[in-house]
Design an enzyme around this catalytic site. Structure first.
Site, PDB file in Angstrom:
ATOM      1  N   GLY A  33      -4.305  21.041  11.763  1.00  0.00           N
ATOM      2  CA  GLY A  33      -4.764  19.659  11.906  1.00  0.00           C
ATOM      3  C   GLY A  33      -6.040  19.569  12.709  1.00  0.00           C
ATOM      4  N   ASN A  34      -6.440  18.342  13.029  1.00  0.00           N
ATOM      5  CA  ASN A  34      -7.635  18.150  13.846  1.00  0.00           C
ATOM      6  C   ASN A  34      -7.415  16.965  14.781  1.00  0.00           C
ATOM      7  OD1 ASN A  34      -8.771  15.613  12.586  1.00  0.00           O
ATOM      8  ND2 ASN A  34      -8.578  16.918  10.791  1.00  0.00           N
ATOM      9  N   ARG A  35      -8.373  16.700  15.631  1.00  0.00           N
ATOM     10  CA  ARG A  35      -8.185  15.735  16.715  1.00  0.00           C
ATOM     11  C   ARG A  35      -8.627  14.310  16.388  1.00  0.00           C
ATOM     12  NH1 ARG A  35     -11.007  18.103  21.818  1.00  0.00           N
ATOM     13  NH2 ARG A  35     -10.244  16.125  22.665  1.00  0.00           N
ATOM     14  N   SER A  36      -8.898  14.000  15.132  1.00  0.00           N
ATOM     15  CA  SER A  36      -9.339  12.634  14.819  1.00  0.00           C
ATOM     16  C   SER A  36      -8.236  11.621  15.110  1.00  0.00           C
ATOM     17  CB  SER A  36      -9.731  12.549  13.342  1.00  0.00           C
ATOM     18  OG  SER A  36     -10.080  11.231  13.029  1.00  0.00           O
TER      19      SER A  36
END
Ligand code: CTP
Ligand code: CA
Length: 226
Positions: A33-36
């Protein structure tokens, strides 16, 4: 009405906004995943609705409540996001890709949970490229005059990176911000430069994500009108 806006200048328009970050599953319990946070995308959806637009918000993993008066489509992965964006974009006046799309996904999905084995090192993770949704919708506009907007969080030479990304993607506008403390991820505020394919560059000072959203819609509305 949104800050500083006196008339519903997007009335009769249909806009599509993607928000959040895709998650690419490895097995039933794990993902890349990512931090958005999705907050900038939600600010775009709310401000567009306030300016009279019909809004389709395509949401990936934000955990945020659906904004009032907005059609929300929930997706998980980049492949699902692409499908939902292409479908909604077919009859949209503008598409704004605020979502953070994973560039890669695991080549294989394990149907069962991946387990450790005594005395064995883990197998290397094999990744494959995800489709580039922004490049695709920019290249294959649903109709001439459709306005396509991207977002890019950059480090180092932020503007130079942004200018070359704008050309590479083929979109009309690219909102570029620098990744760092107090900026971008999870924050209520943002600071950015809106780069346009016509060469104009509009700095947006540090402020609420709604203020940046309104600058984006100002630029979109001007292009739709012209
Ligand atoms: N984007 C997309 N599909 C992808 C990757 C990115 O539609 N597979 C969109 C994002 O939603 C964003 C814009 O492209 O609006 C720029 O994303 P970014 O990650 O900065 O671009 P990349 O081409 O992936 O470049 P980088 O290698 O710097 O990550
Ligand atoms: Ca990327």
């Amino acid at each position: 009405l949104a800050r500083g806006v006196t008339e519903p200048d997007l009335a009769g328009r249909h806009v599509v906004v993607s928000a959040g970050g895709t998650r690419e599953p490895l097995d039933p319990v794990r993902y890349l995943g990512n931090r958005s946070s999705g907050k900038q995308g939600y600010a775009l959806a709310r401000t567009a609705a306030a300016r009279g637009a019909r809004v389709t918000l395509i949401e990936a993993n934000t955990g945020l409540a659906d904004p009032a008066g907005v059609d929300v489509v929930h997706v998980g992965t980049a492949v699902q996001l692409r499908e939902a964006v292409l479908k909604a974009a077919a009859e949209a006046d503008a598409v704004v890709m605020a979502a953070a799309v994973a560039d890669f996904r695991p080549a294989d999905y394990a149907q069962g949970k991946i387990k450790k084995k005594d005395g064995e090192e883990p197998a290397p993770l094999v990744l494959v490229r995800n489709p580039d949704i922004l490049a695709e919708i920019s290249a294959e506009r649903a109709h001439p005059g459709q306005v396509v907007v991207g977002f890019a969080a950059e480090t180092d030479d932020v503007l130079a990176n942004g200018r070359s990304k704008l050309r590479r993607k083929g979109c009309d506008l690219l909102v570029v911000n620098e990744v760092g403390e107090r900026k971008t991820f999870g924050s209520e505020e943002n600071e950015a430069v809106v780069l346009a394919a016509d060469g104009s560059e509009t700095p947006v000072p540090h402020g609420p994500k709604e203020a940046l959203a309104d600058v984006v819609w100002d630029q979109v509305a001007a292009r739709l009108a012209g």
